[in-house]
Design an enzyme around this catalytic site. Structure first.
Site, PDB file in Angstrom:
ATOM      1  N   TYR A  80      41.669 -26.866  36.992  1.00  0.00           N
ATOM      2  CA  TYR A  80      42.709 -26.647  38.006  1.00  0.00           C
ATOM      3  C   TYR A  80      42.133 -26.393  39.394  1.00  0.00           C
ATOM      4  O   TYR A  80      42.731 -26.770  40.397  1.00  0.00           O
ATOM      5  CB  TYR A  80      43.632 -25.494  37.571  1.00  0.00           C
ATOM      6  CG  TYR A  80      44.556 -25.905  36.454  1.00  0.00           C
ATOM      7  CD1 TYR A  80      45.430 -26.978  36.626  1.00  0.00           C
ATOM      8  CD2 TYR A  80      44.538 -25.259  35.224  1.00  0.00           C
ATOM      9  CE1 TYR A  80      46.261 -27.381  35.600  1.00  0.00           C
ATOM     10  CE2 TYR A  80      45.372 -25.658  34.200  1.00  0.00           C
ATOM     11  CZ  TYR A  80      46.231 -26.705  34.388  1.00  0.00           C
ATOM     12  OH  TYR A  80      47.058 -27.116  33.381  1.00  0.00           O
TER      13      TYR A  80
ATOM     14  N   GLU B 241      32.323 -17.325   7.028  1.00  0.00           N
ATOM     15  CA  GLU B 241      33.335 -18.241   7.578  1.00  0.00           C
ATOM     16  C   GLU B 241      34.662 -17.551   7.849  1.00  0.00           C
ATOM     17  O   GLU B 241      35.224 -17.659   8.929  1.00  0.00           O
ATOM     18  CB  GLU B 241      33.546 -19.431   6.621  1.00  0.00           C
ATOM     19  CG  GLU B 241      34.601 -20.412   7.135  1.00  0.00           C
ATOM     20  CD  GLU B 241      34.840 -21.600   6.215  1.00  0.00           C
ATOM     21  OE1 GLU B 241      34.137 -21.737   5.192  1.00  0.00           O
ATOM     22  OE2 GLU B 241      35.750 -22.399   6.521  1.00  0.00           O
TER      23      GLU B 241
ATOM     24  N   ASP C  99      33.372 -21.107   2.454  1.00  0.00           N
ATOM     25  CA  ASP C  99      34.129 -21.662   1.337  1.00  0.00           C
ATOM     26  C   ASP C  99      33.299 -22.760   0.681  1.00  0.00           C
ATOM     27  O   ASP C  99      32.335 -23.254   1.275  1.00  0.00           O
ATOM     28  CB  ASP C  99      35.437 -22.290   1.839  1.00  0.00           C
ATOM     29  CG  ASP C  99      36.469 -21.249   2.266  1.00  0.00           C
ATOM     30  OD1 ASP C  99      36.342 -20.073   1.850  1.00  0.00           O
ATOM     31  OD2 ASP C  99      37.396 -21.624   3.027  1.00  0.00           O
TER      32      ASP C  99
END
Lengths: 381, 673
Positions: free
Chosen positions: A115, A214, A266
């Site tokens: 911006y 994780e 996982d």
């Protein structure tokens, strides 16, 4: 006691005496670029810069170092073409902006920079993609991190819990000494976006290793069970795909504190990739692999064999999972016999499991049995 | 009293004439009334075609008002008013309320309607669907008042039935108004009355057409010219186009005393000598009355005529729109889309298929508000009538699809099918007999002769498009360069100088290196006191240049032009003019001016610019001089050309560098895995 808004040079406390030094030359290379273009203009040459290409063809996995690296191919950004001329102009609007931020002790998010460029007339970015790519160009050309340019993403850094003492220069310029176990709440110590030496310095640790986790649920489980104290570990929450600051912090802990890093995720193809980005880096940040990749990091689990050996509750692999695993078979980062066996086993069994499925055996099972067993197996304990 | 007669009579009594109502029912689709949307459109179309034809025939400028009002669910009132010559009272019932009553059926000339079914079919449709009579108001100039008739069709006898009749004072000196109430459906879009009228306005730029839609929306297509199209003359039938039945009809209707006279005076293309040969071949004498030739003799006569060496059919019966009016019509109606380019329309010379002359005309419009990401738009016309249905089945569409438009700068998957791009293609096929795929006259049938002409016309028009697009891309390239040197480079210099704390350097050497072209700029500026072309030639190369500048101007405009300074040579009949320019230093500029009288019809695109003394790669806004100009160049220019050629050959092998930003854009890795 230091005054509230003390400037570092005005008051010298004990803490400040040995505070981390801001890299004095952090922005010097940006001015070298300006010098280079200015002298080309003076000599009547068409302004240009040469920089390493970041195209797929010029990014290769360096198996010796175990990380992604940029190749030697160079491209030219020249004012002969409109795109090149615009990028050169933007480069110096950007250089001007980060030097100004440095003077004003400000930082900016990547989105804010986008911006800010509204005021750059012709140099205005048309998309955030464009501004992000230019920042990466500047990282490559100056061999500095964007964090050193005081630019950072909005993503928040990881949480850390463990017997690790650091010094952080906070936003008021005051240096705080923090122990990541005793001086923090249950949320742990939250990493800032800039984890370079001028911002964070290591004081010392009694920990023996770092365990990167994780999921938040598992991080909290280990903290609640006092795993950090029991096993002398630093817990760090990856929050899924780890942010650059998290990867950089892991890298510094291994290099400077000589702590081994293990990664606990996982048991599915996507978690394998989280491990890979910690250990070997990502294609997108190939130019920064020296800063971000920790090739010595080891994968703890959940492995495909864990799912069988611990009889963990599991889900069937989806078609997408299977495609991801097959892609990993041709990914140079997984080109070791261990990983190949692991991926093939997961494909053969067709099962995946979450870390938290270990709760099948009770809340303490993971800290009392699973992790100690695995860590001993890996030779960390 | 033979029994066979009785049986024949019995059979005959069972045969009854099919009523026109039944005929209509069975042929709704052919007549264009097979669904509600189409019925409304066909009604408008028939009434408007009639109105324009009537005005054209009377050599008056057509002025047509179409009003459509909603009367109820699927019920509309259509009123079409024209300011044509009007119709005599005694003709009104037959024109509007009797099928197959037309004045054109046996005419051998190009016309919109031909069968005389059109408007009376619309009247019949209105009668059948709403049981309301048609209201016709018509006034001829000689009479004081207008006749107002309410008409229905006697569907058993195919005769007009006058429901009521009155006289009315009308504010028009002459004209006709048709008012029908019918079942229909008003929809907007590609097959709407508005689109039909838009197309009609494009190919009839001499007509003024106003449409008032059911919601009150008023669209006006003003006329773009007050020149009437040349009248299409009626021509005699040509033997190549004759079939046996028609020949029989012509023989019977002929008033010529002998067959020889019939052949040479009632038919086209038969000389006295050819007539002799034909008669010999057919075993006829030539002295017999035309009406006496019948049966086998007719067959032999036709065969002999078809085998004879005849003069080709004349194109006099054709009424092409003409290149100039196509351009005006397109500009007039599509101007609001602000297209960037109107290609010079192509009007092919007339050709013959069978015994009928035909010709193809093509206009192209490119850019502006035309959608760039969709298939191109096709406007098809047959004898100045827009074809809105069956686009996919039309020979025009096929000819467009079979062309490789990629060669002309458009996107087209695999080089066939409709190309994609902001292009509108207008195709007009004019003929005294157009082969339609069906009686509904919505698509032109495949025909090798027509297809060949379509392809040639489309290719010729597309070549103009290609020239335009390549010039445009060179202009954009130039635009990029100017953006670099005028906006970006000064800022880059300012920014880097400020960062290193040094003065801003002189940028001239860098500018000439980046541009490395001579730039020719020649905009046509239309002003009140005249049309001016200020020409600026700037040497943005690092070396001094000696150049010869050439302009090619449409010869009719050239005749009106004044030049400052005086040219070094002209060829007015070819529209050619040239100057030897003063020597230009790097960053040097020179100018000249061409002036025309006010309102000269000229656009920037109409002028072509050429240079000599420099190689092609170093010029923008002009092309190298074509070989066919055959101009003797000054020695300095010849030397400059040779030097430029050597220079181009030497710089041919520039260093091979990878453009970082081009490489990045195409292949940078953006996604985290």
């Amino acid at each position: 006691m230091p005054p509230k808004r003390a400037r570092p040079s005005a008051t010298k406390t004990d803490e400040e005496a040995d505070q981390p030094k801001i890299r004095a030359d952090a922005l010097a290379p940006t001015l070298d670029l300006a010098r280079q273009i200015h002298s080309q203009l003076v000599n009547g040459e068409i302004p240009r810069m040469r920089l390493p290409l970041r195209t797929k063809q010029n990014i290769a996995f360096q198996s010796r170092e175990g990380v992604w690296k940029l190749g030697k191919a160079l491209g030219t950004r020249s004012a002969r073409k409109l795109d090149g001329a615009l990028m050169l102009l933007r480069t110096f609007y950007l250089v001007d902006f980060i030097n100004e931020m440095s003077r004003d002790r400000k930082t900016s998010t990547l989105r804010e920079l986008y911006y800010i460029s509204e005021g750059w007339e012709e140099g205005k970015f048309h998309s955030e993609d464009e501004s992000n790519l230019l920042i990466e160009d500047l990282e490559v050309m100056c061999e500095r991190l964007r964090e050193e340019f005081r630019l950072h993403p909005e993503e928040n850094g990881a949480s850390v819990i463990g017997d690790l003492t650091i010094r952080e220069r906070n936003r008021k310029g005051i240096v705080k000494k923090i122990n990541c176990r005793d001086d923090v709440g249950d949320g742990g110590y939250s990493l800032p976006f800039n984890v370079e030496k001028e911002k964070i310095d290591f004081v010392g640790t009694n920990a023996k290793f770092v365990i990167a986790i994780e999921c938040g649920g598992m991080f909290d489980r280990l903290a609640e069970n006092g795993f950090d104290e029991e096993q002398n570990a630093v817990l760090i929450h990856l929050k899924g795909q780890p942010a650059r600051s998290t990867r950089r912090f892991l890298k510094r802990m291994t290099e400077e504190l000589k702590l081994p890093v293990v990664v606990f995720t996982d048991g599915d193809p996507w978690s394998f990739r989280i491990f890979a980005s910690v250990a070997f880096g990502a294609i997108k940040t190939a130019h920064l692999s020296n800063y971000l990749a920790t090739p010595s990091a080891e994968f703890l689990g959940v492995t495909a064999s864990d799912i069988e050996n611990y009889e963990l509750p599991s889900d069937r692999l989806t078609d997408q999972d299977i495609r991801a695993l097959q892609a990993e078979l041709t990914d140079p980062r997984f080109a070791t016999s261990e990983w190949r066996a692991e991926i093939e086993l997961m494909l053969k069994n067709g099962k995946k499991a979450e870390q938290q499925s270990l709760a099948k055996y009770g809340l303490n099972y993971v800290t009392e049995h699973y992790l100690p067993d695995k860590l001993r197996e890996m030779g960390v304990l | 009293m033979a029994p066979s007669t009785t049986i024949a009579q019995q059979l005959a009594s069972k045969q009854r004439e099919i009523s026109v109502a039944e005929f209509f029912e069975r042929n709704r689709q052919i007549l264009g009334f097979d669904n509600l949307q189409r019925a409304l459109l066909t009604t408008v179309k028939e009434a408007v075609d009639n109105a324009i034809d009537a005005s054209d025939d009377a050599r008056m400028l057509p002025d047509v008002l179409v009003e459509i009002q909603k009367e109820g669910e699927d019920r509309y009132r259509v009123a079409v008013t024209d300011s044509g010559p009007g119709i005599l009272r005694r003709e009104i019932p037959n024109v509007f309320a009797r099928l197959l009553y037309g004045s054109r059926f046996h005419q051998n000339r190009q016309a919109r309607g031909q069968q005389g079914i059109g408007i009376s079919a619309a009247v019949l449709y209105a009668n059948l669907t709403t049981a309301r009579p048609a209201k016709i108001t018509s006034k001829v100039e000689e009479e004081e008042a207008a006749h107002v008739l309410e008409l229905a069709i006697d569907t058993q006898k195919n005769l007009p039935k006058i429901v009521s009749e009155d006289l009315e004072l009308w504010d028009r000196p002459h004209g006709t108004r048709v008012e029908l109430v019918l079942k229909g459906r008003y929809l907007r879009g590609r097959q709407s009355p508005l689109e039909y009228l838009r197309g009609t306005a494009i190919v009839n730029p001499h007509a003024r057409i106003v449409l008032v839609e059911p919601d009150g929306t008023r669209s006006t297509f003003e006329r773009a010219t007050t020149d009437l199209p040349p009248p299409s003359r009626e021509t005699l039938p040509h033997p190549f186009g004759l079939e046996l039945g028609e020949l029989g009809y012509l023989l019977k209707a002929s008033r010529k005393p002998t067959l020889t006279d019939f052949l040479t005076k009632d038919l086209q293309g038969v000389s006295a000598r050819t007539a002799r040969e034909v008669l010999d071949a057919a075993g006829l004498k030539g002295r017999e009355a035309p009406g006496s030739v019948s049966g086998e003799a007719q067959e032999q006569l036709l065969a002999a005529l078809h085998a004879a060496n005849l003069v080709a059919p004349s194109a006099e019966g054709l009424s092409p729109i003409g290149a100039m009016l196509i351009k005006r019509g397109l500009r007039n109606v599509l101007g609001e889309l602000r297209p960037e380019f109107f290609a010079p329309p192509v009007s092919r010379p007339p050709k013959v298929r069978g015994g009928f002359p035909f010709m193809v005309e093509v206009g192209l419009v490119y850019g502006g508000a035309l959608p760039a990401d969709q298939s191109i738009q096709i406007l098809r016309f047959a004898n100045r009538v827009p074809l809105l249905f069956q686009q996919g089945a039309c020979a025009v569409t096929n000819a467009i699809s079979n062309m490789d438009w990629r060669r002309y700068g458009l996107d087209q998957k695999g080089g066939s099918g409709l190309p994609v791009g902001p292009l509108l293609v207008l195709v007009h096929v004019a003929s005294t007999k157009i082969p339609f795929t069906s009686e509904a006259k919505e698509a032109i049938a495949e025909d090798p002769e027509i297809d060949k002409e379509l392809t040639l016309a489309l290719q010729a028009a597309a070549r103009h498009l290609r020239t335009h697009l390549s010039r445009k891309s060179r202009r954009e390239f130039a635009g990029d360069k100017f953006a670099i040197i005028q906006k970006i480079l000064p800022k880059l210099a300012e920014k880097t100088s400020a960062l290193v704390g040094k003065p801003v350097p002189d940028l001239t050497p860098v500018i000439t290196r980046i541009m490395d072209v001579v730039h020719v700029e020649a905009p046509v500026q239309s002003e009140a006191n005249g049309v001016r072309v200020p020409v600026a030639v700037t040497n943005y190369t690092p070396r001094a240049r000696v150049l010869e500048l050439f302009a090619e101007i449409p010869p009719e405009a050239m005749a009106l032009a004044t030049f400052d300074p005086t040219p070094d040579g002209t060829e007015p009949e070819l529209g050619r003019v040239w100057w030897t320019l003063p020597k230009l230093a790097p960053n040097g500029r020179t100018g000249l001016t061409i002036s025309f009288p006010p309102k000269t019809d000229l656009e920037t695109n109409d002028l072509d610019w050429y240079v000599a003394g420099i190689d092609e790669a170093h010029v923008l806004g002009a092309d190298p001089l074509p070989g066919d100009w055959d101009v003797r160049l000054p020695r300095t220019i010849v030397e400059a050309s040779e030097q430029a050629a050597a220079e181009a050959a030497a710089t041919g092998s520039t260093e091979e560098e990878v453009d970082y930003d081009a490489a990045e854009a195409s292949a940078t890795v953006r996604d985290e895995d």
